[in-house]
Design a protein around this motif. Structure first.
Motif, PDB file in Angstrom:
ATOM      1  N   SER A 220       0.830  -1.208   0.000  1.00  0.00           N
ATOM      2  CA  SER A 220       0.000   0.000   0.000  1.00  0.00           C
ATOM      3  C   SER A 220       0.864   1.258   0.000  1.00  0.00           C
ATOM      4  N   VAL A 221       1.886   1.280   0.853  1.00  0.00           N
ATOM      5  CA  VAL A 221       2.769   2.449   0.925  1.00  0.00           C
ATOM      6  C   VAL A 221       3.523   2.632  -0.381  1.00  0.00           C
ATOM      7  N   MET A 222       4.058   1.540  -0.919  1.00  0.00           N
ATOM      8  CA  MET A 222       4.813   1.643  -2.166  1.00  0.00           C
ATOM      9  C   MET A 222       3.893   1.873  -3.364  1.00  0.00           C
ATOM     10  N   ALA A 223       2.619   1.518  -3.231  1.00  0.00           N
ATOM     11  CA  ALA A 223       1.652   1.842  -4.284  1.00  0.00           C
ATOM     12  C   ALA A 223       1.459   3.350  -4.372  1.00  0.00           C
ATOM     13  N   VAL A 224       1.498   4.027  -3.219  1.00  0.00           N
ATOM     14  CA  VAL A 224       1.431   5.491  -3.223  1.00  0.00           C
ATOM     15  C   VAL A 224       2.604   6.055  -4.020  1.00  0.00           C
ATOM     16  N   ARG A 225       3.768   5.460  -3.818  1.00  0.00           N
ATOM     17  CA  ARG A 225       4.941   5.874  -4.604  1.00  0.00           C
ATOM     18  C   ARG A 225       4.708   5.660  -6.092  1.00  0.00           C
ATOM     19  N   MET A 226       4.101   4.521  -6.446  1.00  0.00           N
ATOM     20  CA  MET A 226       3.793   4.246  -7.851  1.00  0.00           C
ATOM     21  C   MET A 226       2.819   5.283  -8.405  1.00  0.00           C
ATOM     22  N   TYR A 227       1.789   5.632  -7.617  1.00  0.00           N
ATOM     23  CA  TYR A 227       0.809   6.632  -8.062  1.00  0.00           C
ATOM     24  C   TYR A 227       1.469   7.981  -8.315  1.00  0.00           C
ATOM     25  N   GLU A 336       6.089  -5.272  -8.187  1.00  0.00           N
ATOM     26  CA  GLU A 336       5.800  -4.023  -8.901  1.00  0.00           C
ATOM     27  C   GLU A 336       5.754  -2.804  -7.983  1.00  0.00           C
ATOM     28  N   THR A 337       5.607  -3.010  -6.694  1.00  0.00           N
ATOM     29  CA  THR A 337       5.541  -1.881  -5.761  1.00  0.00           C
ATOM     30  C   THR A 337       6.852  -1.752  -4.986  1.00  0.00           C
ATOM     31  N   LEU A 338       7.105  -2.693  -4.092  1.00  0.00           N
ATOM     32  CA  LEU A 338       8.361  -2.663  -3.344  1.00  0.00           C
ATOM     33  C   LEU A 338       9.560  -2.816  -4.264  1.00  0.00           C
ATOM     34  N   GLY A 339       9.424  -3.625  -5.300  1.00  0.00           N
ATOM     35  CA  GLY A 339      10.563  -3.916  -6.163  1.00  0.00           C
ATOM     36  C   GLY A 339      10.800  -2.933  -7.291  1.00  0.00           C
ATOM     37  N   ASP A 340       9.876  -1.995  -7.518  1.00  0.00           N
ATOM     38  CA  ASP A 340      10.016  -1.072  -8.653  1.00  0.00           C
ATOM     39  C   ASP A 340      11.332  -0.290  -8.659  1.00  0.00           C
ATOM     40  N   PRO A 341      11.856   0.163  -7.518  1.00  0.00           N
ATOM     41  CA  PRO A 341      13.128   0.896  -7.556  1.00  0.00           C
ATOM     42  C   PRO A 341      14.315   0.074  -8.022  1.00  0.00           C
ATOM     43  N   TYR A 342      14.152  -1.254  -8.099  1.00  0.00           N
ATOM     44  CA  TYR A 342      15.273  -2.128  -8.439  1.00  0.00           C
ATOM     45  C   TYR A 342      15.129  -2.802  -9.798  1.00  0.00           C
ATOM     46  N   ARG A 343      14.140  -2.431 -10.593  1.00  0.00           N
ATOM     47  CA  ARG A 343      13.872  -3.132 -11.847  1.00  0.00           C
ATOM     48  C   ARG A 343      15.045  -3.055 -12.812  1.00  0.00           C
ATOM     49  N   GLN A 344      15.872  -2.020 -12.708  1.00  0.00           N
ATOM     50  CA  GLN A 344      16.989  -1.848 -13.640  1.00  0.00           C
ATOM     51  C   GLN A 344      18.122  -2.847 -13.399  1.00  0.00           C
ATOM     52  N   HIS A 345      18.032  -3.645 -12.343  1.00  0.00           N
ATOM     53  CA  HIS A 345      19.082  -4.627 -12.059  1.00  0.00           C
ATOM     54  C   HIS A 345      18.828  -5.983 -12.711  1.00  0.00           C
ATOM     55  N   SER A 346      17.722  -6.147 -13.404  1.00  0.00           N
ATOM     56  CA  SER A 346      17.438  -7.418 -14.073  1.00  0.00           C
ATOM     57  C   SER A 346      18.383  -7.609 -15.249  1.00  0.00           C
ATOM     58  N   SER A 347      19.145  -8.671 -15.204  1.00  0.00           N
ATOM     59  CA  SER A 347      20.172  -8.905 -16.219  1.00  0.00           C
ATOM     60  C   SER A 347      19.560  -9.227 -17.580  1.00  0.00           C
ATOM     61  N   THR A 348      20.123  -8.631 -18.638  1.00  0.00           N
ATOM     62  CA  THR A 348      19.667  -8.897 -20.011  1.00  0.00           C
ATOM     63  C   THR A 348      20.664  -9.761 -20.777  1.00  0.00           C
ATOM     64  N   SER A 349      21.612 -10.371 -20.075  1.00  0.00           N
ATOM     65  CA  SER A 349      22.646 -11.155 -20.744  1.00  0.00           C
ATOM     66  C   SER A 349      22.082 -12.463 -21.300  1.00  0.00           C
ATOM     67  N   LEU A 350      22.762 -13.009 -22.293  1.00  0.00           N
ATOM     68  CA  LEU A 350      22.372 -14.286 -22.875  1.00  0.00           C
ATOM     69  C   LEU A 350      22.474 -15.405 -21.842  1.00  0.00           C
ATOM     70  N   PHE A 351      23.486 -15.321 -20.985  1.00  0.00           N
ATOM     71  CA  PHE A 351      23.666 -16.337 -19.934  1.00  0.00           C
ATOM     72  C   PHE A 351      22.458 -16.367 -19.004  1.00  0.00           C
ATOM     73  N   SER A 352      21.982 -15.179 -18.595  1.00  0.00           N
ATOM     74  CA  SER A 352      20.824 -15.101 -17.699  1.00  0.00           C
ATOM     75  C   SER A 352      19.590 -15.695 -18.358  1.00  0.00           C
ATOM     76  N   TRP A 353      19.449 -15.444 -19.655  1.00  0.00           N
ATOM     77  CA  TRP A 353      18.301 -15.986 -20.381  1.00  0.00           C
ATOM     78  C   TRP A 353      18.342 -17.515 -20.405  1.00  0.00           C
ATOM     79  N   LYS A 354      19.528 -18.082 -20.600  1.00  0.00           N
ATOM     80  CA  LYS A 354      19.667 -19.541 -20.621  1.00  0.00           C
ATOM     81  C   LYS A 354      19.354 -20.132 -19.241  1.00  0.00           C
ATOM     82  N   VAL A 355      19.887 -19.485 -18.195  1.00  0.00           N
ATOM     83  CA  VAL A 355      19.607 -19.949 -16.835  1.00  0.00           C
ATOM     84  C   VAL A 355      18.114 -19.862 -16.547  1.00  0.00           C
TER      85      VAL A 355
END
Length: 532
Positions: A220-227, A336-355
């Motif tokens: 709820s608190v982090m949803a306010v941040r999203m809004y 999507e709420t608590l984790g939104d500030p960290y979305r840029q850390h999701s790896s886009t590497s080919l290795f991550s995709w295979k794993v």
């Protein structure tokens, strides 16, 4: 406004500091009457266990850090060894050591914390909520002009894997370890929400109620941040409202109220959770309780089956997996709420995709095989299938997937590996939804390659680690099993290149054709692309 935000941070840290100190505080002393009632409630039939445990804990003072579970474990081991030798199977103690220790602490707490529950709630949850909102709400002004702002996100210690992010990581991992494996140290937290639990279900709070309440509070608190951050994007506002509604109402309030109305058995039921995310739905004990619960139990059983077999694939066909992963799911809601500030850390590497492919589909296979074993055992009343104990495979999945992967890693690793670690690498339901979305769905993200300036915003903020820019540069439709349709890639695109849509199946997948000499009729190719 900056001053208000700084005061908010200070207030939040005070509340947070009191909250994390509670497991180490408090006094506990169990009297004889409470001990006897607890033994009856736990169904303990061992005189040896009762006598030894009584001598060890009754009328003795314990502090918050005293490991009661180790005392219970030693007494249990001694009693069970004697009963096994005498073949007194009905007297063996099967309750978990931590579970018994938690019950003992709950019954025996005394002093300031259990006697001032409302005040302690305000000093922890209350200050945390107040401080957070004082930091978030001024952003309506400080963020400035219309648009999504991610300015300085890689220059802040909290969002660039700096020391603040690592502290958040340590807290989240520690919290889940206590929750799953050392719940006796969460008893002081349960006192804080006892009044709320009492009003909802009529029962005192357990550590799982604490988790559910915290889950809803944080969302709820982090949803306010999203809004505030996405206030000019209707899709994000509606999506945030949806996951918040389903988590608070369907996952938290309805099960609690059902218990109060005596319409539910002890486990409760989340009506939005489908198998195999709700992996214990087909466990023997669950099926037995549902069948024995009468009409409501049978309704829950039938609804769970229909949700998995009919509702989920049909909805994915028309709307893609986003209808569940981004609009309904509690795991996705927290991401999507608590984790939104960290979305840029999701790896886009080919290795991550295979794993990712091997892990998420491996968990799905594990869940299906486990369910096959449990159903076979349920209908045949067999404890062993193909030389493997049914209970052992259930325990293995519950420990490694249900607790370690989904909880400790899935949420605890947000600040380091991005906000969709569980959804991307471990959720078996996401894998199931992904199969349907990839091969039989109307959902796709269309691209206008001619307008793409290769800024990379879409790829940077894709929480599932998809290289969205690569698709956009080629003008290809984005059709991926892992895509949860969160729409952030479209929201952060400065040129309007990306569009989420539910269109006809024709032309949904259109890999770029390599143009060599006269091998391709350009006019025919252009006409096909216009039609798709």
């Amino acid at each position: 406004m900056k001053a208000v935000q700084q005061i908010g941070i200070a207030i939040f840290l005070i509340g947070f500091g009191i909250f994390i100190s509670l497991p180490f505080l408090g006094n506990f002393k169990l009297d004889q009457k409470s001990f006897e009632e607890l033994m009856v409630y736990q169904g303990i039939n061992s005189e040896i266990f009762i006598k030894d445990l009584q001598a060890a804990i009754v009328d003795k003072d314990f502090s918050g850090i005293t490991p009661l579970s180790s005392i219970v474990a030693s007494v249990t081991e001694k009693a069970n060894a004697i009963h096994t030798e005498n073949k007194e199977w009905n007297k063996k103690v099967y309750a978990s050591d931590d579970g018994l220790a938690t019950s003992i602490r709950k019954e025996s707490g005394y002093g300031f914390i259990p006697e001032n529950k409302v005040l302690m709630w305000f000093l922890t949850f209350g200050l945390g909520i107040l401080g957070s909102l004082m930091f978030i709400l001024p952003q309506v002004i400080t963020l400035g002009r219309k648009g999504i702002k991610n300015n300085g996100i890689y220059h802040q210690s909290s969002t660039n894997r700096g020391w603040i992010a690592w502290l958040v990581f340590i807290f989240l991992v520690s919290f889940y370890l206590v929750l799953y494996f050392q719940s006796e140290y969460a008893v002081n937290w349960t006192y804080l929400v006892d009044p709320i639990s009492k009003n909802l279900s009529g029962n005192l709070a357990s550590h799982w109620f604490v988790y559910g309440f915290m889950y809803c509070t944080v969302m709820s608190v982090m949803a306010v941040r999203m809004y505030v951050k996405y206030r000019y994007n209707k899709y994000q506002v509606l999506r945030t409202t949806s996951v918040l509604f389903f988590q608070i109402v369907f996952a938290f309030l309805i099960p609690e109220v059902m218990v109060r109305l005596q319409l539910s058995y002890s486990k409760g039921y989340d009506f939005k959770n489908a198998f195999p995310l709700d992996y214990d739905f087909f466990f023997s004990w669950n099926l037995t309780e549902l069948i024995d619960s009468g009409g409501l139990g049978l309704f829950i059983l039938i609804w769970g089956i229909l949700l998995t077999v009919v509702v989920v694939p049909v909805m994915v066909y028309f709307f893609g997996k986003r209808w569940y992963c981004s609009w309904v799911c509690g795991c996705g809601g927290l991401a999507e709420t608590l984790g939104d500030p960290y979305r840029q850390h999701s790896s886009t590497s080919l290795f991550s995709w295979k794993v990712e492919r091997w892990l998420v589909h491996g968990v799905l296979v594990f869940a299906v095989v486990m369910t096959g074993f449990t159903l076979y055992g349920f209908f045949t009343e067999a404890n062993v299938v193909l030389g493997i104990e049914v209970q052992s495979i259930m325990n293995t999945y519950s420990f490694f997937i249900g607790a370690i992967f989904a909880g400790v890693i899935g949420t605890g690793f947000y600040p380091i590996f991005g906000n969709r670690v569980w959804c991307r690498f471990g959720c078996p339901l996401a894998a199931y939804l992904g199969f349907v979305q990839r091969f039989k769905s109307r959902f796709r993200i269309t691209t206008n390659g001619a307008q793409c300036i290769s800024c990379g915003n879409c790829t940077t903020y894709c929480e599932m680690g998809i290289d969205v820019r690569a698709y956009a540069q080629k003008g290809e439709n984005i059709v991926r099993s892992s895509c949860v349709g969160c729409g952030i890639c479209s929201a952060v695109c400065p040129r309007g290149v990306l569009k989420l849509e539910n269109g006809p199946e024709d032309g949904r997948i259109n890999p770029t054709e390599i143009l060599l000499g006269n091998d391709v009729d350009l006019i025919e190719l252009l006409n096909k692309r216009r039609q798709s």
